[in-house]
Design a protein around this motif. Sequence first.
Motif, PDB file in Angstrom:
ATOM      1  N   ILE A 173       0.849  -1.184   0.000  1.00  0.00           N
ATOM      2  CA  ILE A 173       0.000   0.000   0.000  1.00  0.00           C
ATOM      3  C   ILE A 173       0.889   1.241   0.000  1.00  0.00           C
ATOM      4  CG2 ILE A 173      -1.750   1.282   1.300  1.00  0.00           C
ATOM      5  CD1 ILE A 173      -2.785  -1.393   2.324  1.00  0.00           C
ATOM      6  N   PRO A 174       0.659   2.175  -0.922  1.00  0.00           N
ATOM      7  CA  PRO A 174       1.508   3.371  -0.975  1.00  0.00           C
ATOM      8  C   PRO A 174       1.320   4.269   0.250  1.00  0.00           C
ATOM      9  CG  PRO A 174      -0.268   3.498  -2.597  1.00  0.00           C
ATOM     10  CD  PRO A 174      -0.349   2.155  -1.966  1.00  0.00           C
ATOM     11  N   GLY A 175       2.300   5.124   0.480  1.00  0.00           N
ATOM     12  CA  GLY A 175       2.249   6.064   1.598  1.00  0.00           C
ATOM     13  C   GLY A 175       3.108   5.635   2.763  1.00  0.00           C
ATOM     14  N   ARG A 176       4.006   4.671   2.545  1.00  0.00           N
ATOM     15  CA  ARG A 176       4.794   4.140   3.652  1.00  0.00           C
ATOM     16  C   ARG A 176       5.848   5.116   4.170  1.00  0.00           C
ATOM     17  NH1 ARG A 176       6.031   0.713  -0.633  1.00  0.00           N
ATOM     18  NH2 ARG A 176       8.001   1.175  -1.627  1.00  0.00           N
ATOM     19  N   ASN A 177       6.054   6.231   3.475  1.00  0.00           N
ATOM     20  CA  ASN A 177       7.020   7.218   3.952  1.00  0.00           C
ATOM     21  C   ASN A 177       6.456   8.076   5.088  1.00  0.00           C
ATOM     22  OD1 ASN A 177       5.181   8.482   2.300  1.00  0.00           O
ATOM     23  ND2 ASN A 177       6.644   9.921   1.446  1.00  0.00           N
ATOM     24  N   THR A 178       5.205   7.853   5.469  1.00  0.00           N
ATOM     25  CA  THR A 178       4.599   8.651   6.539  1.00  0.00           C
ATOM     26  C   THR A 178       4.576   7.945   7.886  1.00  0.00           C
ATOM     27  OG1 THR A 178       2.396   7.856   5.954  1.00  0.00           O
ATOM     28  CG2 THR A 178       3.123   9.905   4.925  1.00  0.00           C
ATOM     29  N   TYR A 179       5.076   6.714   7.940  1.00  0.00           N
ATOM     30  CA  TYR A 179       5.118   5.986   9.214  1.00  0.00           C
ATOM     31  C   TYR A 179       6.323   5.058   9.213  1.00  0.00           C
ATOM     32  CZ  TYR A 179       2.542   2.715   6.256  1.00  0.00           C
ATOM     33  OH  TYR A 179       2.132   1.921   5.218  1.00  0.00           O
ATOM     34  N   GLY A 180       6.664   4.548  10.359  1.00  0.00           N
ATOM     35  CA  GLY A 180       7.857   3.732  10.525  1.00  0.00           C
ATOM     36  C   GLY A 180       7.696   2.304  10.021  1.00  0.00           C
ATOM     37  N   VAL A 181       8.814   1.611   9.978  1.00  0.00           N
ATOM     38  CA  VAL A 181       8.857   0.258   9.443  1.00  0.00           C
ATOM     39  C   VAL A 181       8.095  -0.724  10.331  1.00  0.00           C
ATOM     40  CG1 VAL A 181      10.423  -1.647   8.870  1.00  0.00           C
ATOM     41  CG2 VAL A 181      11.077   0.688   8.346  1.00  0.00           C
ATOM     42  N   VAL A 182       8.082  -0.502  11.613  1.00  0.00           N
ATOM     43  CA  VAL A 182       7.551  -1.483  12.550  1.00  0.00           C
ATOM     44  C   VAL A 182       6.067  -1.270  12.860  1.00  0.00           C
ATOM     45  CG1 VAL A 182       7.939  -2.491  14.841  1.00  0.00           C
ATOM     46  CG2 VAL A 182       9.852  -1.645  13.537  1.00  0.00           C
ATOM     47  N   LEU A 183       5.496  -0.159  12.448  1.00  0.00           N
ATOM     48  CA  LEU A 183       4.119   0.150  12.842  1.00  0.00           C
ATOM     49  C   LEU A 183       3.121  -0.904  12.369  1.00  0.00           C
ATOM     50  CD1 LEU A 183       2.125   2.088  14.193  1.00  0.00           C
ATOM     51  CD2 LEU A 183       1.842   3.152  11.952  1.00  0.00           C
ATOM     52  N   LEU A 184       3.096  -1.194  11.087  1.00  0.00           N
ATOM     53  CA  LEU A 184       2.097  -2.141  10.576  1.00  0.00           C
ATOM     54  C   LEU A 184       2.306  -3.560  11.087  1.00  0.00           C
ATOM     55  CD1 LEU A 184       1.517  -0.933   6.922  1.00  0.00           C
ATOM     56  CD2 LEU A 184       0.255  -0.381   8.991  1.00  0.00           C
ATOM     57  N   PRO A 185       3.542  -4.071  11.137  1.00  0.00           N
ATOM     58  CA  PRO A 185       3.697  -5.390  11.758  1.00  0.00           C
ATOM     59  C   PRO A 185       3.268  -5.411  13.227  1.00  0.00           C
ATOM     60  CG  PRO A 185       5.626  -4.885  10.460  1.00  0.00           C
ATOM     61  CD  PRO A 185       4.787  -3.646  10.486  1.00  0.00           C
ATOM     62  N   ALA A 186       3.524  -4.326  13.951  1.00  0.00           N
ATOM     63  CA  ALA A 186       3.123  -4.281  15.360  1.00  0.00           C
ATOM     64  C   ALA A 186       1.605  -4.260  15.502  1.00  0.00           C
ATOM     65  CB  ALA A 186       3.731  -3.057  16.035  1.00  0.00           C
ATOM     66  N   VAL A 187       0.936  -3.480  14.682  1.00  0.00           N
ATOM     67  CA  VAL A 187      -0.524  -3.423  14.723  1.00  0.00           C
ATOM     68  C   VAL A 187      -1.113  -4.785  14.366  1.00  0.00           C
ATOM     69  CG1 VAL A 187      -2.551  -2.455  13.551  1.00  0.00           C
ATOM     70  CG2 VAL A 187      -0.719  -0.949  14.310  1.00  0.00           C
ATOM     71  N   ALA A 188      -0.608  -5.382  13.289  1.00  0.00           N
ATOM     72  CA  ALA A 188      -1.116  -6.684  12.862  1.00  0.00           C
ATOM     73  C   ALA A 188      -0.888  -7.750  13.933  1.00  0.00           C
ATOM     74  CB  ALA A 188      -0.455  -7.099  11.548  1.00  0.00           C
ATOM     75  N   THR A 189       0.284  -7.733  14.548  1.00  0.00           N
ATOM     76  CA  THR A 189       0.590  -8.712  15.586  1.00  0.00           C
ATOM     77  C   THR A 189      -0.317  -8.543  16.793  1.00  0.00           C
ATOM     78  OG1 THR A 189       2.885  -8.778  14.864  1.00  0.00           O
ATOM     79  CG2 THR A 189       2.411  -9.621  17.059  1.00  0.00           C
ATOM     80  N   ALA A 190      -0.472  -7.322  17.243  1.00  0.00           N
ATOM     81  CA  ALA A 190      -1.315  -7.068  18.421  1.00  0.00           C
ATOM     82  C   ALA A 190      -2.760  -7.481  18.158  1.00  0.00           C
ATOM     83  CB  ALA A 190      -1.234  -5.602  18.815  1.00  0.00           C
ATOM     84  N   VAL A 191      -3.301  -7.075  17.025  1.00  0.00           N
ATOM     85  CA  VAL A 191      -4.692  -7.410  16.711  1.00  0.00           C
ATOM     86  C   VAL A 191      -4.860  -8.913  16.531  1.00  0.00           C
ATOM     87  CG1 VAL A 191      -6.509  -7.163  14.967  1.00  0.00           C
ATOM     88  CG2 VAL A 191      -5.248  -5.161  15.754  1.00  0.00           C
ATOM     89  N   GLY A 192      -3.958  -9.547  15.819  1.00  0.00           N
ATOM     90  CA  GLY A 192      -4.053 -10.989  15.615  1.00  0.00           C
ATOM     91  C   GLY A 192      -4.031 -11.757  16.929  1.00  0.00           C
ATOM     92  N   MET A 193      -3.160 -11.358  17.850  1.00  0.00           N
ATOM     93  CA  MET A 193      -3.049 -12.056  19.123  1.00  0.00           C
ATOM     94  C   MET A 193      -4.272 -11.811  20.014  1.00  0.00           C
ATOM     95  SD  MET A 193       1.004 -11.543  19.849  1.00  0.00           S
ATOM     96  CE  MET A 193       0.997 -12.432  21.399  1.00  0.00           C
ATOM     97  N   VAL A 194      -4.746 -10.585  20.047  1.00  0.00           N
ATOM     98  CA  VAL A 194      -5.921 -10.275  20.866  1.00  0.00           C
ATOM     99  C   VAL A 194      -7.148 -11.012  20.342  1.00  0.00           C
ATOM    100  CG1 VAL A 194      -7.520  -8.420  21.482  1.00  0.00           C
ATOM    101  CG2 VAL A 194      -5.063  -8.073  21.730  1.00  0.00           C
ATOM    102  N   VAL A 195      -7.328 -11.029  19.036  1.00  0.00           N
ATOM    103  CA  VAL A 195      -8.471 -11.744  18.453  1.00  0.00           C
ATOM    104  C   VAL A 195      -8.352 -13.242  18.720  1.00  0.00           C
ATOM    105  CG1 VAL A 195      -9.593 -12.361  16.273  1.00  0.00           C
ATOM    106  CG2 VAL A 195      -8.968  -9.984  16.735  1.00  0.00           C
ATOM    107  N   TRP A 196      -7.154 -13.792  18.615  1.00  0.00           N
ATOM    108  CA  TRP A 196      -6.937 -15.219  18.895  1.00  0.00           C
ATOM    109  C   TRP A 196      -7.358 -15.566  20.316  1.00  0.00           C
ATOM    110  CZ3 TRP A 196      -5.294 -19.506  16.236  1.00  0.00           C
ATOM    111  CH2 TRP A 196      -4.896 -20.596  16.995  1.00  0.00           C
ATOM    112  N   VAL A 197      -6.876 -14.778  21.276  1.00  0.00           N
ATOM    113  CA  VAL A 197      -7.199 -15.050  22.683  1.00  0.00           C
ATOM    114  C   VAL A 197      -8.693 -14.862  22.935  1.00  0.00           C
ATOM    115  CG1 VAL A 197      -6.824 -14.267  25.049  1.00  0.00           C
ATOM    116  CG2 VAL A 197      -4.884 -14.555  23.510  1.00  0.00           C
TER     117      VAL A 197
END
Length: 95
Positions: free
Chosen positions: A21-45
Amino acid sequence: MELLFVAVISAALGLGIRYLIPGRNTYGVVLLPAVATAVGMVVWVALLWLGFTFDGGWIWVISIAAAVLAAGAVALLLPRARHADDTRLRHSLGL
């Protein structure tokens, strides 16, 4: 152990979404993996608490889909908000 698998898969997909998805110069490298990881784990539990079993297919589909949707939403909404905020700041500074 399965929660660890969900975390790794979600993080990898979040990193992939960063480059799709374009626009990656407006946020850091770790933001999307961190969001995806947190949401995936919370939904799993949450699904485990609701009675889904860890060896069932639907818990995997729902958890990973929620992680991808959350990372995609952040990737789409954050650049727009950043550009609008930057424009507003430039205007207030008279630039």
